[in-house]
Design a protein around this motif. Structure first.
Motif, PDB file in Angstrom:
ATOM      1  N   GLU A 145       0.853  -1.195   0.000  1.00  0.00           N
ATOM      2  CA  GLU A 145       0.000   0.000   0.000  1.00  0.00           C
ATOM      3  C   GLU A 145       0.882   1.235   0.000  1.00  0.00           C
ATOM      4  O   GLU A 145       1.991   1.216   0.546  1.00  0.00           O
ATOM      5  N   LEU A 146       0.353   2.285  -0.588  1.00  0.00           N
ATOM      6  CA  LEU A 146       1.015   3.591  -0.572  1.00  0.00           C
ATOM      7  C   LEU A 146      -0.022   4.605  -0.122  1.00  0.00           C
ATOM      8  O   LEU A 146      -1.113   4.673  -0.680  1.00  0.00           O
ATOM      9  N   LEU A 147       0.311   5.366   0.916  1.00  0.00           N
ATOM     10  CA  LEU A 147      -0.618   6.389   1.388  1.00  0.00           C
ATOM     11  C   LEU A 147       0.148   7.638   1.778  1.00  0.00           C
ATOM     12  O   LEU A 147       1.351   7.586   2.043  1.00  0.00           O
ATOM     13  N   ARG A 148      -0.565   8.752   1.798  1.00  0.00           N
ATOM     14  CA  ARG A 148       0.043  10.035   2.162  1.00  0.00           C
ATOM     15  C   ARG A 148      -0.644  10.563   3.413  1.00  0.00           C
ATOM     16  O   ARG A 148      -1.874  10.609   3.481  1.00  0.00           O
ATOM     17  N   GLU A 149       0.154  10.914   4.416  1.00  0.00           N
ATOM     18  CA  GLU A 149      -0.378  11.429   5.671  1.00  0.00           C
ATOM     19  C   GLU A 149       0.581  12.493   6.196  1.00  0.00           C
ATOM     20  O   GLU A 149       1.793  12.267   6.257  1.00  0.00           O
ATOM     21  N   ASN A 150       0.047  13.645   6.559  1.00  0.00           N
ATOM     22  CA  ASN A 150       0.864  14.746   7.097  1.00  0.00           C
ATOM     23  C   ASN A 150       2.054  15.080   6.186  1.00  0.00           C
ATOM     24  O   ASN A 150       3.185  15.215   6.629  1.00  0.00           O
ATOM     25  N   ARG A 151       1.763  15.141   4.881  1.00  0.00           N
ATOM     26  CA  ARG A 151       2.747  15.545   3.863  1.00  0.00           C
ATOM     27  C   ARG A 151       3.879  14.530   3.666  1.00  0.00           C
ATOM     28  O   ARG A 151       4.910  14.840   3.085  1.00  0.00           O
ATOM     29  N   PHE A 152       3.690  13.313   4.156  1.00  0.00           N
ATOM     30  CA  PHE A 152       4.678  12.252   3.935  1.00  0.00           C
ATOM     31  C   PHE A 152       4.025  11.093   3.194  1.00  0.00           C
ATOM     32  O   PHE A 152       2.863  10.772   3.432  1.00  0.00           O
ATOM     33  N   ASP A 153       4.797  10.463   2.300  1.00  0.00           N
ATOM     34  CA  ASP A 153       4.346   9.253   1.628  1.00  0.00           C
ATOM     35  C   ASP A 153       4.843   8.050   2.428  1.00  0.00           C
ATOM     36  O   ASP A 153       6.025   7.983   2.774  1.00  0.00           O
TER      37      ASP A 153
END
Length: 231
Positions: A145-153
């Motif tokens: 999985e690839l996700l983005r949270e708080n400007r981080f991948d």
């Protein structure tokens, strides 16, 4: 974030823990993941391993507060040394460290991987090096999985033992499942990375005499891979 409400990143890690698992969470960061999974009735038993005193003590408090002392063991130990044979661990999660650090933890603790049927890994960078270790040591990447949270991948890699597996250089770089799926998050990340790599390559070419040729070649190769993946 607390044991009731995990971050989006840890929620996605939690989603890959099989029901009834005996989980060891290495570098447990206050024990959030095993406590949350135990409270939800997902895991049968848990080990929270920490190498630093402050999060170790915090994890102990969290386990006590939730009345889980008999079901989650908190150990102050380096890497997979937190796991004892009597724990009968079959699932390991390692999150929030560099990919090379996770690779080194797995390499140094190889003897404790016997009986483990699933690794759930969330590296902060150096994913290629971690995938290389998995391939070299007989682990098939079964989900990513690839996700983005708080400007981080963030990338999540789920791997299981197999007899032999072979990935191409591009699959190790992007992730075999991620490259196949090419989700919107994947496209957005690699469009951004392409711009960064092109800028770096331009700087390297301007400073050609001071930069090893292999470094310039590696960046040129990466730009070509990303361009092709986005085509």
């Amino acid at each position: 974030m607390n044991e009731q409400t995990l971050s989006m990143r840890l929620e996605r890690v939690a989603a890959h823990v099989p029901r009834g698992a005996r989980l060891a969470d290495i570098g447990s960061d206050h024990g959030y993941l095993p406590v949350a999974l135990m409270l939800r009735g997902i895991i049968e038993a848990g080990v929270a391993g920490e190498v630093a005193q402050t999060p170790f003590a915090s994890a102990q408090r969290k386990v006590r507060k939730n009345g889980l002392e008999g079901r989650i063991t908190v150990r102050l130990a380096n890497g997979l040394a937190a796991i004892e044979p009597s724990d009968r661990v079959n699932t390991i999660s390692i999150c929030g460290m560099g990919g090379e650090t996770i690779r080194d933890i797995l390499e140094q603790g190889k003897a404790r991987l016997q009986g483990v049927t699933r690794l759930i890994l969330q590296p902060n960078g150096d994913e290629r090096e971690l995938r290389q270790w998995l391939m070299d040591n007989g682990y098939r990447i079964c989900r990513e999985e690839l996700l983005r949270e708080n400007r981080f991948d963030y990338e999540i890699i789920v791997a299981e033992p197999c007899e032999a597996v072979s990935y191409t250089a591009e699959q190790l770089y992007f992730g075999p499942m991620l490259l196949q799926e090419k989700s919107p998050a994947f496209i957005t990340k690699w469009q951004r990375m392409l711009r960064q790599k092109q800028q770096t390559l331009a700087h390297l070419e301007r400073a050609r005499d001071a930069v090893p040729q292999e470094k310039t070649r590696d960046f040129t190769r990466q730009v070509a891979w990303i361009t092709q993946a986005l085509a």
